[in-house]
Design a protein around this motif. Structure first.
Motif, PDB file in Angstrom:
ATOM      1  N   TRP A 183       0.738  -1.260  -0.124  1.00 38.96           N
ATOM      2  CA  TRP A 183      -0.042  -0.174   0.177  1.00 38.96           C
ATOM      3  C   TRP A 183       1.094   1.098  -0.009  1.00 38.96           C
ATOM      4  O   TRP A 183       0.526   2.195  -0.623  1.00 38.96           O
ATOM      5  N   SER A 184       2.092   1.176   0.510  1.00 36.57           N
ATOM      6  CA  SER A 184       2.900   2.452   0.673  1.00 36.57           C
ATOM      7  C   SER A 184       3.386   2.664  -0.592  1.00 36.57           C
ATOM      8  O   SER A 184       3.772   3.809  -0.888  1.00 36.57           O
ATOM      9  N   LEU A 185       3.316   1.828  -1.751  1.00 37.48           N
ATOM     10  CA  LEU A 185       3.995   2.106  -2.799  1.00 37.48           C
ATOM     11  C   LEU A 185       2.876   2.765  -3.712  1.00 37.48           C
ATOM     12  O   LEU A 185       3.287   3.834  -4.704  1.00 37.48           O
ATOM     13  N   LEU A 186       1.778   3.035  -3.207  1.00 39.41           N
ATOM     14  CA  LEU A 186       0.612   3.593  -3.948  1.00 39.41           C
ATOM     15  C   LEU A 186       0.393   5.114  -3.371  1.00 39.41           C
ATOM     16  O   LEU A 186      -0.471   5.911  -3.975  1.00 39.41           O
ATOM     17  N   LEU A 187       1.315   5.381  -2.429  1.00 36.56           N
ATOM     18  CA  LEU A 187       1.182   6.926  -1.877  1.00 36.56           C
ATOM     19  C   LEU A 187       1.663   7.936  -2.815  1.00 36.56           C
ATOM     20  O   LEU A 187       1.582   9.210  -2.406  1.00 36.56           O
ATOM     21  N   THR A 188       2.475   7.630  -3.810  1.00 41.03           N
ATOM     22  CA  THR A 188       3.152   8.685  -4.683  1.00 41.03           C
ATOM     23  C   THR A 188       2.268   9.872  -5.188  1.00 41.03           C
ATOM     24  O   THR A 188       2.575  10.955  -5.380  1.00 41.03           O
TER      25      THR A 188
END
Length: 94
Positions: A51-56
């Motif tokens: 999920w943290s990869l989708l934060l950009t």
């Protein structure tokens, strides 16, 4: 046996999350005499994968809050899977 291991994994991930969250808060706000550290949230990133990869794509003001919430999705996922596994074991469906 699988249920016990599953519970230990959930407890371990939750403990790691709480330590990473404490480090993030202490490093971000410079609590306890620490200098503010721009890399304080680095330990939350792997706990929140994928999920943290989708934060950009999020705005800069929302991104820290999403970084804090991303590991909670993984904790919720593992908790649900452990409960389903425990229910299957109780029903004898291994």
């Amino acid at each position: 046996m699988a249920v016990t291991i599953c519970r230990m994994v959930v407890i371990g991930i939750t403990a790691l999350y709480l330590f990473a969250l404490a480090y993030f808060v202490i490093g971000t706000y410079g609590l306890f005499g620490q200098a503010p550290n721009p890399l304080a949230g680095v330990f939350l990133l792997p706990l929140g994968l994928p999920w943290s990869l989708l934060l950009t794509g999020l705005p800069e003001t929302v991104r820290p809050w999403a970084l804090v919430a991303a590991p909670l999705l993984n904790i919720a996922f593992f908790t649900v899977m452990c409960r389903r596994t425990a229910a299957r074991v109780r029903a004898g469906k291994n």
